[in-house]
Design an enzyme around this catalytic site. Structure first.
Site, short mmCIF file in Angstrom:
data_model
loop_
_atom_site.label_atom_id
_atom_site.label_comp_id
_atom_site.label_asym_id
_atom_site.label_seq_id
_atom_site.Cartn_x
_atom_site.Cartn_y
_atom_site.Cartn_z
N GLU A 70 0.88 -1.33 -0.08
CA GLU A 70 0.02 -0.05 0.07
C GLU A 70 0.87 1.23 -0.05
OE1 GLU A 70 -3.57 0.81 2.68
OE2 GLU A 70 -2.28 2.06 3.42
N PRO A 85 -0.71 9.18 -1.56
CA PRO A 85 0.09 10.32 -2.34
C PRO A 85 0.77 11.10 -1.30
CG PRO A 85 -2.34 9.99 -2.84
CD PRO A 85 -2.03 9.16 -1.60
N PRO A 86 2.08 11.28 -1.61
CA PRO A 86 2.91 12.14 -1.09
C PRO A 86 2.32 13.41 -0.86
CG PRO A 86 4.27 10.77 -2.15
CD PRO A 86 3.02 10.80 -2.56
N THR A 115 -4.08 4.78 -1.48
CA THR A 115 -5.25 5.44 -0.77
C THR A 115 -5.86 6.64 -1.07
OG1 THR A 115 -3.59 6.68 0.48
CG2 THR A 115 -3.56 4.43 1.34
N TRP A 116 -7.00 6.81 -0.34
CA TRP A 116 -8.07 7.75 -0.76
C TRP A 116 -8.34 8.65 0.26
CZ3 TRP A 116 -9.98 9.06 -5.65
CH2 TRP A 116 -10.99 9.87 -5.72
N ARG A 162 -15.83 2.83 3.58
CA ARG A 162 -16.94 3.87 4.26
C ARG A 162 -16.15 5.35 4.29
NH1 ARG A 162 -19.31 4.21 10.29
NH2 ARG A 162 -20.96 5.75 9.86
N GLY A 163 -14.98 5.11 4.92
CA GLY A 163 -14.27 6.63 5.44
C GLY A 163 -14.94 6.98 6.86
N LYS A 182 -21.96 -7.45 2.67
CA LYS A 182 -20.89 -6.78 1.70
C LYS A 182 -20.61 -7.69 0.71
CE LYS A 182 -18.24 -4.71 4.90
NZ LYS A 182 -16.98 -3.84 5.44
N GLN A 235 -7.72 -4.85 8.47
CA GLN A 235 -6.92 -3.78 9.12
C GLN A 235 -5.67 -4.37 9.65
OE1 GLN A 235 -6.03 -1.07 10.13
NE2 GLN A 235 -7.82 -0.20 10.70
#
Length: 664
Positions: free
Chosen positions: A21, A24-25, A53-54, A112-113, A193, A204
Site C-alpha cells: 500500500e 500520495p505524498p 489510498t484515498w 466507508r471513510g 457486503k 485492518q
C-alpha cells in the site's frame, strides 16, 4: 488490466503472494522520489498488486488518481484504488470511477471513510447545499456505509471492477469505543457486503496473530458459506519506529500482544534495533500464518507508509518475492547462491503463539546496518546529463535486475543509502523531500475521532478562553488529545511544560514544540533516539496559533533577534518568514561509524504543506457542531484571525532563550 481475484486464482496451489500500500505524498518532491522508489520496488520485490489510498471525503482525489495511473500505466503494476464514499457527492464517486476505468484500473477497495456528516457540512457559517446528482436527487444519501458503494459499483459497472472490502480481525471500533470491538458482531455486515458483490476482503493491520486465526476461522465457518472461498488478505504493518507503532495501533485499536510489546520496549531507545526487531516480528507473523490451512493461495498486504527497507527485508526473508518471468541473469543467480544470513528471526521469543518457527537460510547480512541519508533521489530529466550504459561502462541489465533493485531497497551500497535516507520517519517534521513526509496514513485532514468522542473530549467551546482551557489541559496532561494531536505530549515535553502552560494560558496555543539539547546520550530514556553509543542534539522550537494583532507585535520583536528564525502563515494564504529560503535542522545525531543523521528539518516547503492542513483542521473541528451554533461560529472566526507561527532558536546551548523571548 487484470483483476486481483483472477491473478490469485492463477497462482499455483500452495503459493503465497503479497501486495503493498502507498499513499500520495504531500509535496511534489516527495511524489517525484516516490516514483523512483516505486520503480525500484516493482523491479526488486514484484508484488502481485499495489493499492493507493484515498483521502477523507475525496480530499486527495486528484493525487490518488495520479499515483494510481503511475502505478498502473507507467510501472505496469496491477493497481487497486481505495475509494471512500461518505461525505462525498455521487458525482465525485462517478467521476473517480470513470477516471479509474479510463486509466485501466480494474480493482477498487470500497471503504466507508469518516462517519457521514450530512447537514453538518457548511460553508462560511451557512449550511451548504447537499450534493446533487444529475436527476436532482440527494447525491450523498446513497452512501452511508461501504455496502452502499459496493451495490452502486455493481449497479453501474456490473462485473467490470473487482471490488474489495475491509474487515477487522479484532472487531471494528466504531465511534471511538474500543471496548465495543467484536468480530462476531461485525460478521453479518461482512456477509452482506460479499453478497452485495465484494470479491475479496482486506483486513485492518494487526499484531495479534491468534486473534487473526480466530477471525479467519469465524469467516470460513460462517453458516451461509458466503465467505468460504473469498480471498482474505491479512494486513500487516512493518514497524518503522516505536512512536509510529504506538500511534497507529491507537488509531486502529489494534492490540499488541504482551510478548511483542516487551521485545520492542526493550529496544525502544535504539531506533535501528526497533526496526530489526520489527522485521523479525512481522516475519514471524507471516511464517505463522503460512501454517494455517487454506484452500486458496495465502496472501499478505503490507502497509508500507511509503518506506521500503523494512518491507524489503520482510518479503526477502520470508521468500515471498516471486521468480522473475524473464531469463535470470548471472547477478540474480549469484544473489540466490549467497549463503550469508540476514538477522535471524527470533523463534523463541514468542508472540502470542508465534514461536518455534523453522526458517530457511537468508542472505545479505551486510545491509542490516545501512543508514538513512538526507539526500534527494534525482529523477532523470532534461536538466541533467546521463551517460548511456555502454559509455559509462556499466551493463544496463545488471542495474535493472531483480537482485540489484532488491539490494538497493534493502539499503546496500551508495544507491541503497539514498534509497533509505528517510528511513527514520518523523511525521511532518521529517524531510519534505521524503515520500513518507507528513501524516503516516495518507488519509488526509481528519480529527481521527468520531463526533461523539470529539464532544466528550473538547465539549462545546463558547469563548476564546474555553479554547485556551482545552489547549492548557492538553499540555498539563489532563486531556488525551486535541484536534492537532491524537495523543498526549511526549515525555521530553515535560522539560518545557511550565513555559508551554504560560503561553497557552495567555492565548498562544501550541501545537508542536521541543526543548534544546546539547549532546545527550542516544540511549537517554527521555530524549534519546537512534543507535546506541551516540549523542543527540536539538534546537528549541515552538509552533503556535497567535492572534493576528499580537503576531504583528511579536514579529517586530523577532526581527531583531539574529539567533531566531520563524515561518508564519494564515488561513488566507499569507506567508511571512525571517528568511524565505532557510532550512533549519532542529534535531540531529552523531553515532559511531555513521554520518550525521538529521531526521527533523523545518523549512518553507514542509511548513507550507502543514500550514494548509493545520487550518483545515479548524474547519473539521467546527463541523463537529451544528451549523450556525455558537461553537461552530467561534471556531470559524478564530480560524480567520489566527496566524500559525513556527519559531526556532538556533542557540541550542542556551535552552531558556527562546522562552525568555516569548514570555517577556
Amino acid at each position: 488490466m487484470e483483476k486481483i481475484t483472477d491473478k490469485i486464482a492463477a497462482l499455483p496451489e500452495g503459493a503465497n503472494y503479497f501486495s503493498l500500500e502507498f499513499f500520495p505524498p504531500k509535496t511534489a518532491m516527495g511524489s517525484s522520489n516516490l516514483q523512483t522508489r516505486l520503480d525500484r520496488m516493482a523491479r526488486g520485490l514484484r508484488p502481485l498488486f499495489v493499492t493507493v489510498t484515498w483521502g477523507a471525503g475525496g480530499s486527495t482525489a486528484s493525487k490518488s488518481l495520479e499515483l494510481a495511473e503511475i502505478c498502473q500505466r507507467q510501472l505496469g503494476l496491477t493497481t487497486c484504488l481505495h475509494l471512500t464514499c461518505t461525505n462525498m457527492s455521487r458525482s465525485l464517486v462517478d467521476e473517480s470511477l470513470e477516471e479509474a476505468k479510463a486509466i485501466g484500473i480494474r480493482n477498487i477497495l470500497a471503504l466507508r471513510g469518516d462517519p457521514p456528516r450530512q447537514d453538518e457540512y457548511f460553508e462560511d457559517g451557512k449550511l451548504a447545499e447537499p450534493p446533487q446528482d444529475g436527476n436532482g436527487e440527494d447525491g450523498e444519501a446513497d452512501f452511508v456505509w461501504a455496502i452502499d458503494l459496493v451495490r452502486y459499483i455493481r449497479r453501474r459497472y456490473g462485473d467490470y471492477f473487482c471490488v474489495g472490502v475491509a474487515a477487522y480481525p479484532e472487531g471494528h471500533a466504531d465511534e471511538s469505543y474500543p471496548e465495543a470491538q467484536n468480530a462476531e458482531r461485525d460478521l453479518p455486515f461482512l456477509v452482506e457486503k460479499v453478497k452485495a458483490g465484494a470479491d475479496f476482503i482486506m483486513t485492518q493491520l494487526f499484531f495479534d496473530v491468534t486473534a487473526y486465526e480466530r477471525f479467519e476461522k469465524l469467516l470460513r465457518e460462517e453458516p451461509s458459506g458466503v465467505l468460504r472461498d473469498v480471498p482474505i488478505i491479512p494486513g500487516l504493518m512493518p514497524v518503522q519506529s516505536y512512536q509510529i507503532l504506538r500511534r497507529t495501533t491507537k488509531l486502529s485499536h489494534a492490540k499488541v500482544p504482551t510478548n511483542i510489546l516487551r521485545r520492542l520496549e526493550e529496544v525502544k531507545g535504539d531506533d535501528e534495533a526497533v526496526k530489526q526487531t520489527g522485521v523479525a516480528v512481522v516475519s514471524e507473523i507471516v511464517e505463522r500464518l503460512r501454517t494455517v490451512p487454506s484452500n486458496i493461495p495465502r496472501g499478505f498486504h503490507f502497509y508500507t507508509l511509503n518506506l521500503e527497507k523494512a518491507v524489503a527485508f520482510i518479503v526477502q526473508r520470508c521468500e515471498l518475492i516471486p521468480p522473475s518471468t524473464t531469463t535470470p541473469n548471472i547477478e540474480d543467480s549469484l544473489a540466490v547462491d549467497d549463503s550469508r544470513d540476514l538477522p535471524s528471526v527470533n523463534g523463541t521469543s514468542g508472540m502470542n503463539g508465534v514461536n518455534g518457527t523453522t526458517h530457511r537460510p537468508r542472505r545479505r547480512e551486510s545491509s542490516v546496518n545501512s543508514d538513512p541519508h538526507n539526500r534527494v533521489i534525482v529523477e532523470r530529466g532534461s536538466n541533467s546529463f546521463e551517460a548511456d550504459a555502454e559509455e559509462a561502462g556499466i551493463p544496463k541489465e545488471k542495474i535493472a535486475s531483480r537482485a540489484t533493485n532488491l539490494a538497493i531497497s534493502e539499503g546496500e551500497g551508495s544507491l541503497g543509502r539514498e534509497a533509505t535516507w528517510d528511513d527514520y520517519p518523523n511525521g511532518r517534521w521529517g524531510d519534505a523531500r521524503s515520500p513518507a513526509f507528513g501524516e503516516i496514513d495518507g488519509y488526509g485532514v481528519s480529527l481521527h475521532v468520531s463526533i461523539p468522542h470529539a464532544t466528550r473530549l473538547w465539549g462545546y467551546p463558547m469563548t476564546v478562553s474555553d479554547i485556551s482551557t482545552i489547549f492548557t489541559r492538553h499540555v498539563s496532561g489532563e486531556l488525551s488529545a486535541i484536534p492537532w494531536s491524537e495523543e498526549g505530549l511526549n515525555e521530553e515535553t515535560n522539560e518545557i511544560q511550565p513555559q508551554l502552560l504560560r503561553l497557552n494560558q495567555k492565548g498562544w496555543w501550541s501545537v508542536a514544540s521541543q526543548p534544546a539539547l546539547n549532546g545527550v546520550k542516544s540511549d537517554d530514556v527521555r530524549f534519546g533516539w537512534g543507535p546506541k553509543n551516540g549523542f543527540v542534539f536539538q534546537k528549541a522550537f515552538v509552533e503556535l496559533f497567535i492572534p493576528s494583532a499580537e503576531w504583528k507585535v511579536l514579529r517586530e520583536k523577532l526581527a531583531s533577534q539574529e539567533d531566531i528564525s520563524y515561518f508564519a502563515g494564515n488561513a488566507d494564504g499569507e506567508f511571512s518568514a525571517s528568511d524565505r529560503e532557510a532550512v533549519n535542522a532542529v534535531t540531529w545525531g552523531a553515532f559511531p561509524g555513521k554520518e550525521i543523521i538529521t531526521p527533523t528539518i523545518i523549512e518553507p516547503l514542509s511548513f507550507k504543506a502543514w500550514l494548509e492542513e493545520a487550518f483545515a483542521i479548524w474547519t473539521e473541528w467546527a463541523r463537529v457542531y451544528p451549523p450556525n451554533s455558537a461553537s461552530a461560529r467561534l471556531l470559524t472566526e478564530v480560524k480567520k484571525d489566527r496566524w500559525l507561527v513556527n519559531i526556532v532558536h538556533h542557540g541550542y546551548v542556551e535552552p531558556e532563550r527562546i522562552w525568555e523571548n516569548l514570555l517577556d
